[in-house]
Write a protein that holds these residues in place. Structure first.
Motif, PDB file in Angstrom:
ATOM      1  N   TYR A  56       0.867  -1.430  -0.199  1.00 34.18           N
ATOM      2  CA  TYR A  56      -0.464  -0.028   0.343  1.00 34.18           C
ATOM      3  C   TYR A  56       0.544   1.688  -0.028  1.00 34.18           C
ATOM      4  CZ  TYR A  56      -3.392  -4.057   0.750  1.00 34.18           C
ATOM      5  OH  TYR A  56      -3.900  -4.808   1.486  1.00 34.18           O
ATOM      6  N   ALA A  57       1.774   0.988  -0.121  1.00 33.01           N
ATOM      7  CA  ALA A  57       3.252   2.368  -0.326  1.00 33.01           C
ATOM      8  C   ALA A  57       3.634   2.677  -1.236  1.00 33.01           C
ATOM      9  CB  ALA A  57       4.444   2.176   0.814  1.00 33.01           C
ATOM     10  N   GLU A  58       4.303   4.033  -1.632  1.00 29.54           N
ATOM     11  CA  GLU A  58       5.008   3.870  -2.983  1.00 29.54           C
ATOM     12  C   GLU A  58       5.857   2.997  -3.159  1.00 29.54           C
ATOM     13  OE1 GLU A  58       6.325   7.808  -4.124  1.00 29.54           O
ATOM     14  OE2 GLU A  58       4.707   8.725  -2.862  1.00 29.54           O
ATOM     15  N   ILE A  59       6.509   2.995  -4.063  1.00 31.11           N
ATOM     16  CA  ILE A  59       7.072   1.538  -4.616  1.00 31.11           C
ATOM     17  C   ILE A  59       8.098   2.626  -5.161  1.00 31.11           C
ATOM     18  CG2 ILE A  59       8.443   0.495  -6.527  1.00 31.11           C
ATOM     19  CD1 ILE A  59       5.669   0.462  -8.087  1.00 31.11           C
ATOM     20  N   LYS A  60       9.242   1.699  -3.958  1.00 37.24           N
ATOM     21  CA  LYS A  60      10.308   3.329  -4.361  1.00 37.24           C
ATOM     22  C   LYS A  60      11.572   1.942  -3.445  1.00 37.24           C
ATOM     23  CE  LYS A  60      10.993   6.859  -1.418  1.00 37.24           C
ATOM     24  NZ  LYS A  60      11.662   8.234  -2.796  1.00 37.24           N
ATOM     25  N   TRP A  61      12.763   2.057  -4.455  1.00 31.95           N
ATOM     26  CA  TRP A  61      14.047   1.276  -4.305  1.00 31.95           C
ATOM     27  C   TRP A  61      14.639   2.001  -2.603  1.00 31.95           C
ATOM     28  CZ3 TRP A  61      15.609  -2.765  -6.410  1.00 31.95           C
ATOM     29  CH2 TRP A  61      17.619  -2.928  -5.735  1.00 31.95           C
ATOM     30  N   SER A  62      14.641   2.511  -1.847  1.00 29.41           N
ATOM     31  CA  SER A  62      14.683   2.591  -0.430  1.00 29.41           C
ATOM     32  C   SER A  62      14.466   2.199   0.488  1.00 29.41           C
ATOM     33  CB  SER A  62      15.149   4.520  -0.432  1.00 29.41           C
ATOM     34  OG  SER A  62      13.569   4.842  -0.175  1.00 29.41           O
ATOM     35  N   LYS A  63      13.261   1.709  -0.200  1.00 22.18           N
ATOM     36  CA  LYS A  63      12.465   0.636   0.612  1.00 22.18           C
ATOM     37  C   LYS A  63      12.178  -0.337   1.260  1.00 22.18           C
ATOM     38  CE  LYS A  63      10.865   4.468   2.622  1.00 22.18           C
ATOM     39  NZ  LYS A  63      10.923   4.850   4.456  1.00 22.18           N
ATOM     40  N   VAL A  64      12.304  -1.009  -0.234  1.00 19.23           N
ATOM     41  CA  VAL A  64      13.260  -2.416  -0.244  1.00 19.23           C
ATOM     42  C   VAL A  64      13.503  -3.190   0.837  1.00 19.23           C
ATOM     43  CG1 VAL A  64      14.428  -4.297  -1.720  1.00 19.23           C
ATOM     44  CG2 VAL A  64      13.205  -1.850  -2.723  1.00 19.23           C
ATOM     45  N   SER A  65      12.491  -4.299   1.262  1.00 23.78           N
ATOM     46  CA  SER A  65      12.838  -5.019   2.176  1.00 23.78           C
ATOM     47  C   SER A  65      12.680  -7.055   2.025  1.00 23.78           C
ATOM     48  CB  SER A  65      12.032  -4.781   3.319  1.00 23.78           C
ATOM     49  OG  SER A  65      10.661  -5.189   3.566  1.00 23.78           O
ATOM     50  N   LYS A 152      16.557  20.480 -31.750  1.00 29.60           N
ATOM     51  CA  LYS A 152      16.755  19.180 -32.581  1.00 29.60           C
ATOM     52  C   LYS A 152      16.081  18.445 -33.924  1.00 29.60           C
ATOM     53  CE  LYS A 152      20.505  14.832 -32.774  1.00 29.60           C
ATOM     54  NZ  LYS A 152      21.005  14.641 -31.753  1.00 29.60           N
ATOM     55  N   TYR A 153      14.663  17.991 -32.593  1.00 33.97           N
ATOM     56  CA  TYR A 153      13.292  17.493 -33.006  1.00 33.97           C
ATOM     57  C   TYR A 153      12.060  17.572 -33.410  1.00 33.97           C
ATOM     58  CZ  TYR A 153      16.822  13.705 -30.958  1.00 33.97           C
ATOM     59  OH  TYR A 153      18.053  13.178 -31.155  1.00 33.97           O
ATOM     60  N   GLY A 154      11.671  18.586 -32.245  1.00 37.83           N
ATOM     61  CA  GLY A 154      10.702  19.693 -32.600  1.00 37.83           C
ATOM     62  C   GLY A 154       8.615  18.589 -32.201  1.00 37.83           C
ATOM     63  N   VAL A 155       9.148  17.413 -31.266  1.00 43.06           N
ATOM     64  CA  VAL A 155       8.524  16.115 -30.706  1.00 43.06           C
ATOM     65  C   VAL A 155       7.879  16.194 -29.274  1.00 43.06           C
ATOM     66  CG1 VAL A 155       9.161  14.992 -33.296  1.00 43.06           C
ATOM     67  CG2 VAL A 155       9.693  14.624 -31.465  1.00 43.06           C
ATOM     68  N   PHE A 156       8.608  17.536 -29.054  1.00 44.09           N
ATOM     69  CA  PHE A 156       8.723  17.194 -27.230  1.00 44.09           C
ATOM     70  C   PHE A 156       7.460  17.671 -26.422  1.00 44.09           C
ATOM     71  CE2 PHE A 156      12.588  15.046 -27.585  1.00 44.09           C
ATOM     72  CZ  PHE A 156      12.094  13.909 -26.706  1.00 44.09           C
ATOM     73  N   ARG A 157       6.076  17.701 -27.065  1.00 47.31           N
ATOM     74  CA  ARG A 157       5.148  18.365 -26.426  1.00 47.31           C
ATOM     75  C   ARG A 157       5.192  18.994 -25.667  1.00 47.31           C
ATOM     76  NH1 ARG A 157      -0.164  14.115 -28.461  1.00 47.31           N
ATOM     77  NH2 ARG A 157       0.474  14.811 -30.893  1.00 47.31           N
ATOM     78  N   ASN A 158       5.564  18.440 -24.329  1.00 48.05           N
ATOM     79  CA  ASN A 158       5.172  18.373 -22.861  1.00 48.05           C
ATOM     80  C   ASN A 158       6.528  18.240 -22.336  1.00 48.05           C
ATOM     81  OD1 ASN A 158       4.340  20.241 -20.443  1.00 48.05           O
ATOM     82  ND2 ASN A 158       3.794  17.928 -19.892  1.00 48.05           N
ATOM     83  N   VAL A 159       7.494  18.860 -20.893  1.00 50.00           N
ATOM     84  CA  VAL A 159       8.532  18.874 -20.403  1.00 50.00           C
ATOM     85  C   VAL A 159       8.001  19.079 -19.112  1.00 50.00           C
ATOM     86  CG1 VAL A 159      10.265  18.675 -19.983  1.00 50.00           C
ATOM     87  CG2 VAL A 159      10.029  17.982 -22.618  1.00 50.00           C
ATOM     88  N   GLN A 160       7.914  18.473 -17.964  1.00 53.34           N
ATOM     89  CA  GLN A 160       7.130  19.404 -16.753  1.00 53.34           C
ATOM     90  C   GLN A 160       7.552  18.456 -16.107  1.00 53.34           C
ATOM     91  OE1 GLN A 160       3.171  18.765 -17.836  1.00 53.34           O
ATOM     92  NE2 GLN A 160       2.864  18.212 -15.720  1.00 53.34           N
ATOM     93  N   ASN A 161       7.855  19.106 -14.351  1.00 56.83           N
ATOM     94  CA  ASN A 161       7.764  18.476 -13.261  1.00 56.83           C
ATOM     95  C   ASN A 161       6.617  17.883 -12.311  1.00 56.83           C
ATOM     96  OD1 ASN A 161       9.758  20.759 -12.594  1.00 56.83           O
ATOM     97  ND2 ASN A 161      10.648  19.215 -12.141  1.00 56.83           N
ATOM     98  N   ILE A 162       6.503  16.927 -12.252  1.00 50.06           N
ATOM     99  CA  ILE A 162       5.286  16.214 -11.027  1.00 50.06           C
ATOM    100  C   ILE A 162       5.675  15.183  -9.899  1.00 50.06           C
ATOM    101  CG2 ILE A 162       4.123  15.706 -12.825  1.00 50.06           C
ATOM    102  CD1 ILE A 162       4.396  12.651 -13.288  1.00 50.06           C
ATOM    103  N   ARG A 163       4.621  15.591  -9.402  1.00 50.06           N
ATOM    104  CA  ARG A 163       5.338  14.365  -7.878  1.00 50.06           C
ATOM    105  C   ARG A 163       5.095  12.692  -7.711  1.00 50.06           C
ATOM    106  NH1 ARG A 163       6.119  18.586  -3.529  1.00 50.06           N
ATOM    107  NH2 ARG A 163       4.843  20.765  -4.659  1.00 50.06           N
ATOM    108  N   SER A 164       6.013  12.267  -7.501  1.00 53.84           N
ATOM    109  CA  SER A 164       6.126  11.159  -8.001  1.00 53.84           C
ATOM    110  C   SER A 164       4.899  10.096  -6.870  1.00 53.84           C
ATOM    111  CB  SER A 164       7.144  10.940  -6.341  1.00 53.84           C
ATOM    112  OG  SER A 164       7.096  10.798  -5.022  1.00 53.84           O
ATOM    113  N   HIS A 165       3.986  10.572  -5.854  1.00 50.51           N
ATOM    114  CA  HIS A 165       3.263  10.224  -5.754  1.00 50.51           C
ATOM    115  C   HIS A 165       2.453  10.364  -6.334  1.00 50.51           C
ATOM    116  CE1 HIS A 165       1.799  14.136  -3.971  1.00 50.51           C
ATOM    117  NE2 HIS A 165       0.935  12.975  -4.610  1.00 50.51           N
TER     118      HIS A 165
END
Length: 226
Positions: A56-65, A152-165
């Protein structure tokens, strides 16, 4: 007039050991990509895996157990059973600040994102890129990155920040880039669950995780600085 692209891909990016003075030798940026029309399918399938394993948590490498080993093992298997693709770029951090390299740390971090994304781009398609907001590029640099990629490409419609959750793909990228970083940055591998997972990735991919390869599925590229 440029023809309308008939396919769109989403690319989700995260990083590992990117803080300048964190006592880790290598920095990595990683990305996982999916066809836009497959994002919902993959999200639903991964959520089903989470329900199966009562995760039920976020998937994170640091939380692997050890207690979650079966879930993360199936997450690896799912990646290799689908058309998802992963790419990581790494660099030895000590060489970034070397005056001979002519690279300031912050500026080079920005350039690494260009190296990560400037790979196997098909001008017939369109791309949306999502970066983790917690500590990646500022909004201004994100806009600039999009501008540079589109020169170079002209095909990147969107580059943006989002939160991991907000995205299970962002979490997936965190997990995979964390595994790559663990192999390269930890001489003494004491977490047996992480050891088993990295060995599983190596077996499934047929690739070492500490050197450049030419895999289409799990692509690794190490930037060599003098």
């Amino acid at each position: 007039m440029k023809s309308i692209q008939n396919k769109t891909f989403n690319i989700y990016c995260d990083e590992s050991c990117h803080i300048e003075n964190d006592h880790k030798s290598y920095m990595f940026l990683g990305s996982i990509s999916s066809a836009y029309n497959q994002v919902r399918l993959h999200t639903d399938q991964i959520n089903e895996l989470k329900r199966k394993h009562h995760f039920y948590a976020e998937i994170k490498w640091s939380k692997v157990s050890q207690s979650k080993l079966h879930f993360y093992s199936e997450l690896i298997d799912y990646f290799f059973a689908t058309d998802l693709k992963f790419r990581a770029v790494g660099v030895e951090k000590a060489k970034i600040g070397n005056p001979a390299s002519g690279q300031a740390y912050d500026d080079f971090y920005y350039k690494m994102y260009y190296q990560l994304l400037n790979h196997k781009i098909d001008s017939r398609y369109a791309y949306n890129v999502y970066l983790d907001i917690k500590d990646t590029l500022s909004a201004g640099k994100v806009r600039r990155l999009r501008e540079i990629l589109n020169i170079k490409y002209g095909v990147f419609r969107n580059v943006q920040n989002i939160r991991s959750h907000e995205s299970i793909f962002m979490q997936y990228a965190d997990f995979l880039v964390g595994a790559i970083s663990y192999c390269k940055n930890n001489a003494e591998k004491k977490n047996q669950a992480k050891v088993q997972l990295t060995e599983r990735i190596i077996k499934k991919s047929g690739c070492d995780l500490d050197r450049t390869n030419y895999s289409e599925k799990l692509n690794l590229f190490f930037i060599e600085l003098k």
